[in-house]
Design a protein around this motif. Structure first.
Motif, PDB file in Angstrom:
ATOM      1  N   ARG A  69       0.826  -1.206   0.000  1.00 42.37           N
ATOM      2  CA  ARG A  69       0.000   0.000   0.000  1.00 42.37           C
ATOM      3  C   ARG A  69       0.864   1.262   0.000  1.00 42.37           C
ATOM      4  O   ARG A  69       0.468   2.287  -0.577  1.00 42.37           O
ATOM      5  CB  ARG A  69      -0.938  -0.022   1.211  1.00 42.37           C
ATOM      6  CG  ARG A  69      -1.952  -1.147   1.131  1.00 42.37           C
ATOM      7  CD  ARG A  69      -2.707  -1.411   2.425  1.00 42.37           C
ATOM      8  NE  ARG A  69      -3.468  -2.661   2.335  1.00 42.37           N
ATOM      9  CZ  ARG A  69      -4.203  -3.169   3.314  1.00 42.37           C
ATOM     10  NH1 ARG A  69      -4.283  -2.530   4.485  1.00 42.37           N
ATOM     11  NH2 ARG A  69      -4.843  -4.307   3.137  1.00 42.37           N
ATOM     12  N   SER A 202      -7.978  -0.270  -2.967  1.00 44.92           N
ATOM     13  CA  SER A 202      -7.507   0.533  -4.101  1.00 44.92           C
ATOM     14  C   SER A 202      -6.285  -0.101  -4.750  1.00 44.92           C
ATOM     15  O   SER A 202      -6.188  -0.189  -5.983  1.00 44.92           O
ATOM     16  CB  SER A 202      -7.174   1.959  -3.632  1.00 44.92           C
ATOM     17  OG  SER A 202      -6.620   2.719  -4.671  1.00 44.92           O
ATOM     18  N   ILE A 206      -9.089  -2.310  -7.133  1.00 42.80           N
ATOM     19  CA  ILE A 206      -9.611  -1.250  -8.004  1.00 42.80           C
ATOM     20  C   ILE A 206      -8.619  -0.890  -9.105  1.00 42.80           C
ATOM     21  O   ILE A 206      -8.994  -0.731 -10.272  1.00 42.80           O
ATOM     22  CB  ILE A 206      -9.969  -0.004  -7.176  1.00 42.80           C
ATOM     23  CG1 ILE A 206     -11.085  -0.338  -6.175  1.00 42.80           C
ATOM     24  CG2 ILE A 206     -10.406   1.141  -8.080  1.00 42.80           C
ATOM     25  CD1 ILE A 206     -11.428   0.804  -5.236  1.00 42.80           C
ATOM     26  N   ALA A 207      -7.351  -0.764  -8.750  1.00 43.74           N
ATOM     27  CA  ALA A 207      -6.355  -0.301  -9.725  1.00 43.74           C
ATOM     28  C   ALA A 207      -6.278  -1.217 -10.940  1.00 43.74           C
ATOM     29  O   ALA A 207      -6.202  -0.745 -12.080  1.00 43.74           O
ATOM     30  CB  ALA A 207      -4.986  -0.180  -9.055  1.00 43.74           C
ATOM     31  N   ALA A 303     -16.019   1.563  -8.437  1.00 43.82           N
ATOM     32  CA  ALA A 303     -14.995   1.173  -7.469  1.00 43.82           C
ATOM     33  C   ALA A 303     -15.589   0.781  -6.128  1.00 43.82           C
ATOM     34  O   ALA A 303     -15.069  -0.085  -5.423  1.00 43.82           O
ATOM     35  CB  ALA A 303     -14.005   2.327  -7.291  1.00 43.82           C
ATOM     36  N   ALA A 428      -6.023   5.623 -11.655  1.00 36.39           N
ATOM     37  CA  ALA A 428      -5.667   4.873 -10.441  1.00 36.39           C
ATOM     38  C   ALA A 428      -5.140   5.813  -9.363  1.00 36.39           C
ATOM     39  O   ALA A 428      -5.419   5.627  -8.171  1.00 36.39           O
ATOM     40  CB  ALA A 428      -4.628   3.801 -10.771  1.00 36.39           C
ATOM     41  N   ILE A 431      -8.159   7.585  -7.783  1.00 36.61           N
ATOM     42  CA  ILE A 431      -8.884   6.727  -6.838  1.00 36.61           C
ATOM     43  C   ILE A 431      -8.059   6.504  -5.577  1.00 36.61           C
ATOM     44  O   ILE A 431      -8.608   6.453  -4.465  1.00 36.61           O
ATOM     45  CB  ILE A 431      -9.244   5.387  -7.512  1.00 36.61           C
ATOM     46  CG1 ILE A 431     -10.283   5.635  -8.598  1.00 36.61           C
ATOM     47  CG2 ILE A 431      -9.766   4.381  -6.492  1.00 36.61           C
ATOM     48  CD1 ILE A 431     -10.641   4.431  -9.419  1.00 36.61           C
ATOM     49  N   ALA A 432      -6.744   6.404  -5.716  1.00 35.55           N
ATOM     50  CA  ALA A 432      -5.886   6.230  -4.539  1.00 35.55           C
ATOM     51  C   ALA A 432      -5.993   7.435  -3.611  1.00 35.55           C
ATOM     52  O   ALA A 432      -6.045   7.285  -2.382  1.00 35.55           O
ATOM     53  CB  ALA A 432      -4.440   6.025  -4.970  1.00 35.55           C
ATOM     54  N   CYS A 435      -9.401   7.168  -1.874  1.00 34.00           N
ATOM     55  CA  CYS A 435      -9.430   6.096  -0.871  1.00 34.00           C
ATOM     56  C   CYS A 435      -8.576   6.457   0.344  1.00 34.00           C
ATOM     57  O   CYS A 435      -8.954   6.156   1.484  1.00 34.00           O
ATOM     58  CB  CYS A 435      -8.946   4.787  -1.490  1.00 34.00           C
ATOM     59  SG  CYS A 435     -10.125   4.049  -2.643  1.00 34.00           S
ATOM     60  N   THR A 487     -17.153   6.631  -4.181  1.00 30.03           N
ATOM     61  CA  THR A 487     -16.422   5.668  -3.355  1.00 30.03           C
ATOM     62  C   THR A 487     -16.330   6.147  -1.911  1.00 30.03           C
ATOM     63  O   THR A 487     -16.618   5.399  -0.973  1.00 30.03           O
ATOM     64  CB  THR A 487     -15.004   5.444  -3.915  1.00 30.03           C
ATOM     65  OG1 THR A 487     -15.112   5.045  -5.282  1.00 30.03           O
ATOM     66  CG2 THR A 487     -14.271   4.376  -3.133  1.00 30.03           C
TER      67      THR A 487
END
Length: 647
Positions: A69, A202, A206-207, A303, A428, A431-432, A435, A487
């Protein structure tokens, strides 16, 4: 594993020479054109490494949670801060470099010091680790501010203030005082903080699906989506609008983003509708509503669906299957609304010359059917979604070498893959950042216990009444989603409202899908409706009129969550007879309500007839046999009762 070890070695070397890199960047930042050129190359290289890492991570690269992560977040921060607009003031470029170095350094510290951090059991060994934790939190908030609306970091900041000063609040919402050392350690040195489950979803799930969506679109799938949509619906009444619905459903099931969906399919469908006489506001509304629904349409969905699978420990394939009937009903209702309105206004379909023949349509459809079938085969065989997505991505690579007519074109293959990689990395990273910000909120909710307190308050206000609890939870989801991406809105709302709904008897899957649907609807719900704003801008339409049309077309998504909350058979939690019966009842209810909203039932309706249609549809929504029979009788009466236009 060789790739992972090589990548780790490179990162270690980067960490050891961080001072040299810092001097290098700061030296060149004074020469803006040269600096811009260098950063573009760095972002280009990092994007490729990021995508390769994300594709291999869930399949071949097995690492401890905090390590995988931390790398995921590091890559995202590099792309966000160095990959922004090229033309910036010098001080902004210096700030980007500083934030990049600090953010990447904090992530790499966790990666390389993982063994020592584990032995600390979440207790900082010194002030440096505490300040690194808070520095990374602030950098995450800035990354989220740049990638999405400012509301998400503002809400996260309010939760941070609550963690720091909540002990001053009187009553049940107060909490014991926490030292900075305690909070910093929790955020930075445990998987209950920044490196929690949400960031893990994520990184792990998701990625790779974001990558799959981009690879499908840029290796020919995007063209395939549009052609099959035009072929299926283009020539019928309201054809262009129905094309937008089908194309957005197909594309949205892959992209999982309402905004991305509007921007992509809208570039084709909105001008097509306007060219055939559709009002700009209606054209924009159709695209916004259809694009929003793409997030609830299997097989890939948004997501949030992957996060749901982790939160309720349910296989993703089961969640996708459960969402199938509501997803179909949503798009069926949107299609019915378009059909009724087109009949009322006399809108025609596309001409024969604008409809592609079946041969060319089926030929180009292979570009998205091949990866879809590959994904389905691996899922049905019982493999994880990540493993299935990996092989689906592999299946798209040869497709990049072919044109729409399946002739070899090696020259364009690298360009297609390059575009897919750069888009994947950017999405990505977005979204990261979402998240990571939402994970900070979740960490504070769990650490301070405010989630339990809010849940207790909702239970108290609803007085153990399921309908009131659904309304309160739904309003919370809508309010959060108005300024926060789906999300994050779903995650925060379900942490607070999910336990309440489950305590009142809802199955976990029904409770989570209820929150998920209403969080998604914020994209078309005024006053803050992101998909509507984007679509209205593309159509050069009044956003208020666009929002009005959007609410008329998307009403089903406001009703469906209540329907499957009372009748979980709509999400396949029941017997086959119950599933069929409740699906038919829901379809009839949505049909009558759609006709009432659009003012058409065999012919244009008066206000009185529309009111009766809405009333009959409402009766079918009530979980009572006599109400349902009354609604059916009213609908049949209106259908067989002869009346003229305007009656």
């Amino acid at each position: 594993m060789f790739v992972v070890h090589a990548l780790a070695s490179c990162l270690k070397a980067e960490l050891q020479t961080s001072t040299t890199l810092s001097c290098f960047f700061v030296c060149f930042v004074g020469h803006i054109p040269l600096f811009t050129k260098i950063t573009k190359k760095i972002v280009y290289l990092v994007s490729f490494v990021f995508v390769i890492y994300q594709i291999l991570l869930p399949v071949y690269a097995f690492m401890p949670d905090m390590k995988e992560r931390s790398l995921h977040l590091m890559f995202a921060l590099l792309i966000i801060f160095l990959g922004g607009p090229a033309q910036k003031a010098r001080w902004k470029q210096v700030l980007d470099v500083v934030l990049t170095i600090i953010g990447a350094g904090c992530c790499l510290y966790v990666f390389f010091r993982f063994s020592a951090i584990i032995e600390q059991y979440g207790i900082a060994s010194g002030a440096m680790q505490v300040w690194m934790g808070f520095a990374l939190v602030l950098i995450i908030l800035e990354a989220a501010r740049r990638m999405v609306r400012p509301a998400l970091p503002i809400i996260t900041g309010l939760f941070l203030l609550y963690a720091l000063y909540g002990h001053l609040m009187p009553g049940q919402f107060g909490h014991p005082p926490y030292m900075l050392r305690t909070l910093g350690s929790m955020f930075y040195l445990t998987t209950g903080g920044i490196w929690g489950q949400l960031l893990g979803v994520s990184a792990n799930i998701i990625a790779i699906f974001v990558c799959l969506g981009s690879f499908i679109v840029y290796t020919g799938g995007g063209t395939g989506f549009m052609k099959i949509a035009v072929r299926l619906a283009g020539k019928y009444t309201g054809g262009p609008a129905k094309v937008a619905v089908i194309a957005s459903a197909l594309f949205g099931s892959v992209s999982g983003s309402a905004s991305a969906n509007v921007a992509s399919t809208g570039a084709f469908t909105i001008p097509m509708m306007k060219r055939l006489g559709y009002p700009p506001a209606l054209a924009a509304a159709v695209e916004a509503v259809a694009s929003t629904g793409g997030q609830i349409m299997p097989p890939i969905m948004g997501a949030g669906a992957f996060i749901m699978a982790e939160l309720i420990q349910t296989p993703y394939l089961k969640i996708a299957a459960s969402a199938l009937i509501p997803g179909v009903l949503y798009f069926l209702t949107v299609g019915m609304g378009i059909h009724f309105y087109a009949l009322r206004q006399g809108y025609r379909g596309l001409s024969d010359s604008e409809i592609p023949d079946w041969q060319s349509t089926l030929r180009v459809s292979g570009f998205f059917l091949i990866p879809f079938v590959t994904l389905a085969i691996w899922l049905i065989r019982g493999y994880t979604p990540q493993y299935a997505a990996f092989w689906a991505i592999v299946s798209t690579l040869p497709l990049a070498c072919f044109s729409e007519t399946w002739s070899l074109e090696f020259r364009s293959s690298f360009k297609n893959i390059e575009q897919a990689v750069l888009t994947s990395a950017r999405q990505a990273a977005l979204i990261a950042s979402i998240c990571a910000s939402a994970q900070i909120i979740i960490a504070i909710i769990a650490f301070t216990g405010i989630g339990v307190k809010v849940s207790s308050s909702i239970l108290s206000l609803s007085q153990n009444n399921l309908f009131l609890a659904l309304v309160l939870t739904g309003v919370t989801s809508l309010l959060l989603g108005m300024e926060v991406p789906t999300t994050a809105a779903y995650t925060v709302a379900v942490v607070v409202g999910g336990p309440v709904l489950e305590k009142l008897g809802l199955p976990p899957l029904a409770a989570h899908l209820f929150v998920f649907y209403l969080a998604i609807l914020s994209a078309v719900t005024p006053p803050v409706c992101g998909a509507v704003f984007i679509a209205a801008g593309m159509a050069e339409a009044d956003w208020i009129k666009t929002a009005k049309f959007s609410l008329k077309l998307s009403f089903a998504a406001f009703i469906l969550p209540f329907l499957f909350a009372y009748h979980p058979s709509l999400i396949l939690l029941g017997t086959p007879l119950q599933i069929v019966a409740h699906s038919i009842r829901a379809t009839l209810a949505l049909l009558l309500i759609s006709a009432g909203f659009m003012g058409y039932w065999k012919t244009e309706c008066s206000f009185k007839t529309r009111s009766v249609l809405l009333f009959a549809g409402g009766l079918l929504c009530i979980p009572n046999v006599w109400s349902n029979l009354t609604g059916i009788c009213l609908g049949l009466t209106l259908w067989y009762l002869p009346f003229k236009k305007g009656q």
